[in-house]
Design a protein around this motif. Structure first.
Motif, PDB file in Angstrom:
ATOM      1  N   THR A 299       0.829  -1.199   0.000  1.00 35.14           N
ATOM      2  CA  THR A 299       0.000   0.000   0.000  1.00 35.14           C
ATOM      3  C   THR A 299       0.866   1.251   0.000  1.00 35.14           C
ATOM      4  N   ALA A 300       0.232   2.383  -0.235  1.00 32.46           N
ATOM      5  CA  ALA A 300       0.957   3.644  -0.295  1.00 32.46           C
ATOM      6  C   ALA A 300       1.574   4.013   1.048  1.00 32.46           C
ATOM      7  N   ASP A 301       0.986   3.566   2.139  1.00 31.10           N
ATOM      8  CA  ASP A 301       1.578   3.835   3.455  1.00 31.10           C
ATOM      9  C   ASP A 301       2.492   2.700   3.903  1.00 31.10           C
ATOM     10  N   HIS A 302       3.015   1.926   2.905  1.00 32.79           N
ATOM     11  CA  HIS A 302       4.084   0.951   3.111  1.00 32.79           C
ATOM     12  C   HIS A 302       3.674  -0.257   3.942  1.00 32.79           C
ATOM     13  N   ASN A 303       2.403  -0.629   3.887  1.00 30.24           N
ATOM     14  CA  ASN A 303       1.977  -1.865   4.524  1.00 30.24           C
ATOM     15  C   ASN A 303       1.958  -2.980   3.488  1.00 30.24           C
ATOM     16  N   LEU A 304       2.336  -4.185   3.894  1.00 32.55           N
ATOM     17  CA  LEU A 304       2.388  -5.343   3.000  1.00 32.55           C
ATOM     18  C   LEU A 304       1.241  -6.279   3.338  1.00 32.55           C
ATOM     19  N   LEU A 305       0.487  -6.655   2.323  1.00 28.49           N
ATOM     20  CA  LEU A 305      -0.674  -7.527   2.498  1.00 28.49           C
ATOM     21  C   LEU A 305      -0.436  -8.800   1.705  1.00 28.49           C
ATOM     22  N   LEU A 306      -0.583  -9.936   2.383  1.00 32.98           N
ATOM     23  CA  LEU A 306      -0.346 -11.237   1.769  1.00 32.98           C
ATOM     24  C   LEU A 306      -1.676 -11.988   1.680  1.00 32.98           C
ATOM     25  N   TYR A 307      -2.065 -12.332   0.428  1.00 36.07           N
ATOM     26  CA  TYR A 307      -3.346 -12.978   0.183  1.00 36.07           C
ATOM     27  C   TYR A 307      -3.136 -14.395  -0.348  1.00 36.07           C
ATOM     28  N   LEU A 312      -8.211 -14.661  -2.598  1.00 33.93           N
ATOM     29  CA  LEU A 312      -7.873 -13.309  -2.117  1.00 33.93           C
ATOM     30  C   LEU A 312      -8.255 -13.130  -0.644  1.00 33.93           C
ATOM     31  N   ARG A 313      -8.129 -14.222   0.098  1.00 39.91           N
ATOM     32  CA  ARG A 313      -8.355 -14.149   1.534  1.00 39.91           C
ATOM     33  C   ARG A 313      -7.065 -13.662   2.203  1.00 39.91           C
ATOM     34  N   LEU A 314      -7.185 -12.626   3.018  1.00 39.94           N
ATOM     35  CA  LEU A 314      -6.018 -12.018   3.652  1.00 39.94           C
ATOM     36  C   LEU A 314      -5.412 -12.985   4.662  1.00 39.94           C
ATOM     37  N   GLN A 315      -4.135 -13.308   4.472  1.00 38.75           N
ATOM     38  CA  GLN A 315      -3.460 -14.244   5.369  1.00 38.75           C
ATOM     39  C   GLN A 315      -2.555 -13.529   6.369  1.00 38.75           C
ATOM     40  N   LYS A 316      -1.809 -12.538   5.891  1.00 39.43           N
ATOM     41  CA  LYS A 316      -0.840 -11.856   6.752  1.00 39.43           C
ATOM     42  C   LYS A 316      -0.824 -10.377   6.417  1.00 39.43           C
ATOM     43  N   GLN A 317      -0.498  -9.579   7.425  1.00 37.63           N
ATOM     44  CA  GLN A 317      -0.263  -8.160   7.226  1.00 37.63           C
ATOM     45  C   GLN A 317       1.068  -7.790   7.869  1.00 37.63           C
ATOM     46  N   PHE A 318       1.860  -7.007   7.172  1.00 41.70           N
ATOM     47  CA  PHE A 318       3.122  -6.525   7.706  1.00 41.70           C
ATOM     48  C   PHE A 318       3.110  -4.996   7.659  1.00 41.70           C
ATOM     49  N   ALA A 319       3.317  -4.385   8.793  1.00 41.23           N
ATOM     50  CA  ALA A 319       3.412  -2.927   8.850  1.00 41.23           C
ATOM     51  C   ALA A 319       4.837  -2.553   8.480  1.00 41.23           C
ATOM     52  N   GLY A 320       4.982  -1.986   7.295  1.00 44.69           N
ATOM     53  CA  GLY A 320       6.332  -1.762   6.791  1.00 44.69           C
ATOM     54  C   GLY A 320       7.004  -0.553   7.366  1.00 44.69           C
ATOM     55  N   CYS A 357       0.868  -8.814  12.773  1.00 43.49           N
ATOM     56  CA  CYS A 357       0.357  -7.447  12.782  1.00 43.49           C
ATOM     57  C   CYS A 357      -1.067  -7.407  12.233  1.00 43.49           C
ATOM     58  N   GLN A 358      -1.900  -6.588  12.867  1.00 41.51           N
ATOM     59  CA  GLN A 358      -3.211  -6.248  12.327  1.00 41.51           C
ATOM     60  C   GLN A 358      -3.232  -4.749  12.071  1.00 41.51           C
ATOM     61  N   ILE A 359      -3.768  -4.362  10.932  1.00 42.56           N
ATOM     62  CA  ILE A 359      -3.885  -2.955  10.587  1.00 42.56           C
ATOM     63  C   ILE A 359      -5.354  -2.576  10.698  1.00 42.56           C
ATOM     64  N   LEU A 360      -5.663  -1.651  11.588  1.00 41.05           N
ATOM     65  CA  LEU A 360      -7.041  -1.289  11.892  1.00 41.05           C
ATOM     66  C   LEU A 360      -7.403   0.008  11.179  1.00 41.05           C
ATOM     67  N   HIS A 361      -8.535  -0.028  10.463  1.00 38.05           N
ATOM     68  CA  HIS A 361      -9.014   1.135   9.728  1.00 38.05           C
ATOM     69  C   HIS A 361     -10.314   1.613  10.347  1.00 38.05           C
ATOM     70  N   GLY A 362     -10.490   2.895  10.374  1.00 38.67           N
ATOM     71  CA  GLY A 362     -11.706   3.467  10.930  1.00 38.67           C
ATOM     72  C   GLY A 362     -11.627   4.982  10.958  1.00 38.67           C
ATOM     73  N   HIS A 363     -10.546   5.491  11.544  1.00 37.08           N
ATOM     74  CA  HIS A 363     -10.345   6.943  11.564  1.00 37.08           C
ATOM     75  C   HIS A 363     -10.032   7.432  10.154  1.00 37.08           C
ATOM     76  N   THR A 364     -10.391   8.670   9.898  1.00 34.52           N
ATOM     77  CA  THR A 364     -10.143   9.262   8.588  1.00 34.52           C
ATOM     78  C   THR A 364      -9.015  10.283   8.608  1.00 34.52           C
ATOM     79  N   ASP A 365      -8.396  10.479   9.756  1.00 28.94           N
ATOM     80  CA  ASP A 365      -7.242  11.363   9.855  1.00 28.94           C
ATOM     81  C   ASP A 365      -6.291  10.795  10.904  1.00 28.94           C
ATOM     82  N   ILE A 366      -5.158  11.427  11.092  1.00 27.49           N
ATOM     83  CA  ILE A 366      -4.080  10.892  11.921  1.00 27.49           C
ATOM     84  C   ILE A 366      -4.542  10.630  13.355  1.00 27.49           C
ATOM     85  N   VAL A 367      -4.266   9.439  13.861  1.00 26.21           N
ATOM     86  CA  VAL A 367      -4.568   9.076  15.248  1.00 26.21           C
ATOM     87  C   VAL A 367      -3.515   9.700  16.153  1.00 26.21           C
TER      88      VAL A 367
END
Length: 796
Positions: A299-307, A312-320, A357-367
């Protein structure tokens, strides 16, 4: 907590065009000057490969047989790695006049193509170690190269900034064709299994199907997004992805942040991934590991998603990459997880044991801030989007958003959860107000998220507390008091739940960044931008103590060790441990390179967590008890050895005694042994016999000790005695072979000359004193008659 802490882990990475090996077990990604190799199963960085020039890596590629890795740096050097061993097998100049922007192996893993920022394409024979081809003709940067999958056809494809695809013949050393269909940069080239078809994608929002036999475009598919990567799927039906026929299908990843599957023949989208919430989800890279059946996207914010490729079931997430870490917290009843709020709307939850790692989405601006409820399952977050959210982690470690609330008119910069029960939370904002949010009963009675999404929170109390931004709020351990700290240089105490003002703490010269209640006493701690920490009495609002030691703003403070110590972090990158009783800083931890915004201690006070603007999250372990036990064991061992040494000296076993003293590496103890040997009537013979049987390393240690002894006139005799034995018994060439002998001789000579001169003066003075004594002796006088004898002679 402790007087000692040790850093036990940190994670930091910035992925760029990551790659998987064919087995899907290892992940390769660029991190500045290094290529990090991660084990996919555990998320552990197995090895970091860095070239000798220590310049940033601009491109890398893994051979199809997974045996060779080649990296290119800004210093225009190419390095060939045996990556499993972490060793460089070959290093050579790229010959390009500008950095290498891309590279690719051929199917046989013997040829490597490099495309440079100088517009040149070069091909290298990896086995024979020489350059085979040099192609010119591309304008500007060559950002994409790819070999034809059939090694017998000897074709190379490249693309530069002119959006054209050039086909180069390795056999004829010429450009066979220039394929033009795109109007902006071509982002990927991928080939069908039979090698007759090529798919190209571009930022012009189209994908083009090419017939490689005629070098003509057969189909142009508009995908309505800027595509960064496209992957041809195996020609077999996959019902989960909408692939119902065996025709050509491909998958695209782009600025919409979702993976989509397209049918090439009809140009229709047959599958669309559910769009995840939140910004920063644009996909910048996608690659397929066919053997492992895995799909990797970045992703653009350097997270790696492994499907999983077929579903296309998400298996792993890496916060880069974490950018600037703004807050960190332990999560779970046993502090098994860590929450990280970075310069992003996404939250990252790491499991400490496995680094999952789990990447949580919900907020629309910087936490901006986090806090965890007492039991450890629920936690709250607040952000610049003027909202607060509550998240729950289940026993499996999965986290979901269960409640959200909004009402502030500016960024919500601080949040604090109730301490006794999971009953309410308090937020503070740049709008100078605090809000008290009670937790709905429905939220507390359910173990899963509501079916219709997060519950909406309603603020029970809103109070304007300060004249400037509220930077910190804290709730007392009994949930009856609230403290607020502001940029207006004051802290205030309020009664809950109505937020009635009880008093003001004034004394700091600059704004307050953090406030904390003591867990044991009626004391409040404040950390300020003036570089000090103050302790205040809650009864009369007086300042009890001031701690000075940070050279810049103190950003966080926490009570540890049952309220007897303070842990603080500052914008100077330092973490300090203070003892409250004597105002003493007992330990300074220097591991961060920038402002330490996040600080949190575990429930047992045995670990601490820090996060800073240097993108690092560091886990600290309290090793005070271990160091105390180690010190006690060392002292006991010293006592035992000292007793053994005394016994050896008493038994006149000088060789064992001297060897034991040298092994202790204590010059004074060795000196004591030498003195004991010299007190023996047969000193010279005993010393010489003992030293003759020592090993060479022991003699080298004795020589080092002699340098120290020789500086003191009280011990120089022992030093000279040892030197005398060494000079008499060791050949000059053997002495010169001793480690550090030259430095030792340079240190021994001036003091030896000084001792010799002192002894010469003493001998001269003694000779002169003897001369005076002999010359001061009086001659022997005749005996004088006594008065009685004189009187007797006078009688008749």
């Amino acid at each position: 907590m402790a007087e000692t802490a040790a850093g036990v882990g940190h994670f930091k990475a910035k992925p760029l065009c990551p790659q998987l090996d064919q087995t899907g077990q290892h992940l390769f990604c660029i991190c500045g000057t290094r290529v990090n190799i991660l084990e996919v199963a555990s998320g552990v960085v197995l090895r970091s490969l860095e070239q000798e020039d220590q310049e940033n890596i601009t491109a890398f590629d893994l051979s199809p047989d997974d045996e060779v890795l080649v990296t290119a740096s800004r210093a225009l050097l190419l390095a060939q790695w045996a990556w499993r061993e972490g060793s460089v097998t070959r290093l050579w100049k790229a010959i390009h006049t500008a950095p290498v922007a891309t590279m690719a192996f051929d199917p046989t893993s013997t040829l490597l193509a490099t495309g440079g920022c100088d517009g040149a394409v070069r091909i290298w024979d990896i086995v024979q170690h020489y350059g085979t081809h040099h192609f010119r003709g591309s304008p500007g940067v060559v950002h994409l190269v790819a070999f034809h999958p059939d090694p017998t056809r000897l074709l190379l494809f490249s693309s530069a900034v002119d959006a054209a695809i050039r086909v180069w013949s390795l056999q004829d050393r010429s450009c066979l064709a220039v394929l033009t269909a795109h109007y902006s940069a071509v982002t990927s080239l991928t080939f069908s299994a039979d090698g007759h078809t090529m798919l190209s994608s571009g930022r012009d929002k189209i994908c083009v199907i090419w017939d490689l036999q005629s070098c003509q475009a057969t189909k142009t598919v508009p995908v309505f997004e800027s595509v960064e990567a496209a992957v041809l799927l195996p020609e077999e039906p996959v019902s989960q992805l909408g692939v119902k026929s065996s025709g050509l299908h491909f998958l695209t990843a782009g600025d919409q942040g979702i993976l989509r599957v397209w049918e090439a023949a009809s140009g229709q989208c047959v599958y669309t991934q559910a769009r995840p919430p939140g910004p920063g989800r644009e996909l910048t890279h996608c690659t397929l590991a066919r053997t492992a059946g895995l799909l990797l996207s970045a992703t653009a914010d350097h997270n790696l998603l492994l499907y999983e490729a077929r579903s296309l079931r998400l298996q792993k997430q890496f916060a880069g990459y974490s950018e600037e870490v703004l807050d960190v917290r332990f999560l779970g009843p046993e502090d098994s997880h860590v929450i990280v709020a970075s310069n992003s709307p996404c939250l990252k939850v790491f499991e400490l044991q496995t680094s999952a790692c789990q990447i949580l989405h919900g907020h629309t601006d910087i936490v901006l801030a986090l806090d965890v409820f007492r039991k450890g399952w629920l936690f709250a977050s607040c952000a610049k989007d003027q909202s607060v959210r509550i998240w729950r982690m289940n026993k499996a470690g999965q986290v979901i958003c269960v409640a959200q609330g909004s009402g502030h008119t500016h960024s919500v910069g601080t949040v604090c959860c109730s301490r006794l029960k999971e009953s309410f939370l308090v937020t503070g904002s740049q709008d100078c107000t605090v809000k008290l949010w009670p937790l709905p009963k429905a939220l507390l009675s359910k173990n899963t998220a509501p079916d219709n999404g997060p519950i909406l929170l309603q603020a029970q109390t809103t109070q304007r507390c300060h004249d400037k931004d509220i930077n910190s709020v804290a709730i007392a351990p009994n949930d009856k008091l609230l403290a607020t700290g502001s940029q207006d240089r004051t802290a205030k105490l309020w009664a809950l739940p109505q937020c009635q003002l009880l008093g003001v703490f004034s004394g700091h010269r600059r704004g307050l960044w953090c406030i904390q209640f003591s867990p044991m006493d009626q004391v409040l701690a404040t950390a300020s931008a003036d570089g000090t920490i103050k302790l205040w009495a809650l009864q009369d609002f007086s300042c009890l103590k001031t701690f000075e030691g940070h050279d810049a703003s103190v950003l966080k403070v926490a009570f540890v060790s049952r309220g007897t110590q303070l842990l603080s972090s500052g914008s100077d990158g330092l973490v300090k441990l203070w003892t409250i009783k004597n105002n003493e800083c007992v330990r300074t931890l220097d591991a961060h390179e920038d402002k330490v915004w996040g600080l949190h201690c575990s429930r047992l006070d045995d670990r601490a967590l820090t996060g800073a603007s240097d993108s690092r999250v560091i886990l600290w372990k309290d090793v005070t008890e271990a160091e105390q036990a180690e010190e006690q064991a060392r002292q006991e061992e010293q006592v035992v050895r000292q007793q053994e040494l005394d016994n050896l000296l008493h038994e006149k076993r000088y060789l064992r005694a001297l060897g034991l003293a040298i092994s202790l590496d204590r010059p004074h103890t060795v000196l004591t042994v030498i003195q004991a040997i010299r007190r023996d009537p047969e000193a010279c013979e005993k010393l010489e016999a003992t030293m003759r049987r020592l090993r060479r390393d022991q003699k080298e240690a004795l020589l080092r000790f002699c340098v120290t002894w020789n500086t003191n006139s009280r011990h120089c005799h022992e030093a000279q005695a040892v030197l005398g034995v060494l000079l008499r018994r060791e050949a000059p060439e053997e002495l010169l072979a001793y480690e550090g002998v030259r430095a030792a001789l340079e240190a021994l000579l001036p003091y030896t000359e000084r001792h010799f001169q002192r002894l010469s003066r003493t001998l001269q003075a003694a000779a002169f004193l003897d001369f005076l004594w002999h010359n001061m002796k009086l001659p022997v006088l005749a005996a004088t008659p006594t008065p009685w004898e004189t009187h007797k002679e006078a009688l008749p």
